[in-house]
Design an enzyme around this catalytic site. Structure first.
Site: not given
Ligand code: ADP
Length: 164
Positions: A17, A41, A90, A127
């Protein structure tokens, strides 16, 4: 002023992120990291905790601010004068859904979606996977900031104790 949003649940924020936020901050005058606060939840961290962790993670970026949002992302964009949604891509598996979402959002309001390819070292990082690996004792310390790693370890230990 060119303003972009990086939306997500960030439960918790990972180095993947942060990489996307940093790269977005180099492309736009201002970046708002928008943390979805809708009740779910399945969250390990509360909305306040997730926002707090992102503020700490983004403290070094001058043109980045962190905010919570609920409801439609397109409404948040309109209310905050945001022209672009930045999403990290990704793998091909992200693409179908993200394309559909981008087209839906563009149909709702005049907002552009900008896809940023993930840095190869983070292409497997999500995550949900970080939480799962950490829950079973795997070492995720290279995948999240140190303070997030500490919070994650503590929270999982609390959970394990509570569940007996
Ligand atoms: P995640 O659980 O997949 O990390 P989030 O909703 O927190 O989900 O992620 C928000 C956004 O951050 C995703 O839609 C994606 O665009 C971006 N993102 C998440 N992880 C990565 C990564 N490893 N590399 C690039 N972008 C990412």
């Amino acid at each position: 002023m060119r303003r972009a949003v990086c939306p997500g649940s960030f439960d918790p924020v990972t180095n993947g992120h942060i990489d996307i936020v940093q790269r977005a901050s180099a492309l736009f005058d201002e970046v708002v990291v928008a943390v979805g606060v809708n009740k779910s939840k399945n969250r390990l961290f509360s909305a306040e905790e997730r926002i707090e962790m992102l503020r700490e993670a983004c403290a070094g970026f001058d043109n980045v601010r962190v905010d919570g949002f609920s409801g439609l992302l397109t409404d948040f964009c309109t209310e905050n004068g945001i022209q672009a949604i930045v999403k990290g891509l990704r793998a091909v598996s992200d693409f179908d859904y993200e394309l559909q979402m981008a087209q839906m959002n563009a149909s709702l309001t005049d907002v552009e979606t900008v896809f940023v390819p993930t840095s190869p070292e983070y292409s497997f990082l999500a995550s949900s996977l970080v939480k799962e690996v950490a829950m079973f004792g795997g070492d995720v310390s290279a995948l999240v900031p140190a303070f997030v790693h500490r919070a994650l370890t503590e929270r999982l230990a609390e959970r394990a104790t509570a569940e007996g």
